[in-house]
Design an enzyme around this catalytic site. Sequence first.
Site, PDB file in Angstrom:
ATOM      1  CB  CYS A  43      -0.897  -0.010   1.229  1.00 38.33           C
ATOM      2  SG  CYS A  43      -2.065   1.377   1.300  1.00 38.33           S
ATOM      3  NE  ARG A  47      -0.716   4.911   8.782  1.00 36.26           N
ATOM      4  CZ  ARG A  47      -1.983   4.714   9.144  1.00 36.26           C
ATOM      5  NH1 ARG A  47      -2.345   4.897  10.402  1.00 36.26           N
ATOM      6  NH2 ARG A  47      -2.885   4.327   8.241  1.00 36.26           N
ATOM      7  CG  HIS A  99      -1.809  -1.078   5.956  1.00 34.50           C
ATOM      8  ND1 HIS A  99      -2.394  -0.101   6.738  1.00 34.50           N
ATOM      9  CD2 HIS A  99      -1.825  -0.596   4.686  1.00 34.50           C
ATOM     10  CE1 HIS A  99      -2.752   0.921   5.976  1.00 34.50           C
ATOM     11  NE2 HIS A  99      -2.413   0.648   4.726  1.00 34.50           N
ATOM     12  CB  CYS A 102      -5.914  -0.404   4.441  1.00 42.22           C
ATOM     13  SG  CYS A 102      -5.691   0.180   2.748  1.00 42.22           S
TER      14      CYS A 102
END
Length: 211
Positions: A43, A47, A99, A102
């Site tokens: 993604c 982070r 993740h 998201c």
Amino acid sequence: MSDFYKKILDNNKKWVEEQTNIDPEYFKDLSKGQNPPLLWIGCSDSRVPANEIIGAKPGEVFVHRNIANMVVHSDMNMLSVLDYAVNVLKVKHVIVCGHYGCGGIKAAMGNDSIGIIDNWIRHIKDVYRLHKTELDSFTNEDDRFNRFVEVNVIEQVYDLSKTSIVQSAWKKGQELTLHGWAYGLNSGFVTDLEVNISSNQDLAEVYQLKF
């Protein structure tokens, strides 16, 4: 010049100094080429830094990132990265890493129009439609959200396996395995979703290409 912009330029100089103090030949060696064993499709979220998560050094991971780590069959950017990684770099592993938390997945659970990104989010909504019965069975919204992250990753791994790039490599006997992970922002740990594909025999017959 803004303070932030000056700071990141200064950080670059500091980083170069630190690396060359450790190894004077670091950048000279790095410039000779790359031979990563892994392609990471992740993604765009700031982070989720691919190299840091798995403790990899520069040159060890080839990376493609987009919103919600999607494998869209008409995305020439993703396909070009995949083709280069498989056919030129000869990577042995491709990891699709989503993740928890998201934003793209969260947006696909709702109906608010965000803008041009709506067209990208629609691909994620298609995944929800495929898994609607399971996802709607969750009474807790957070649990549904987390499971949506996971099934989205699983579908993207299968979409990778359906590409002519990957299936051609398998046909030629190339060692190549596809994997799906979900990363926890609040823990730092990855969850292996146990979707590991190394042959098109794992696909429905309609997707099995003949060369």
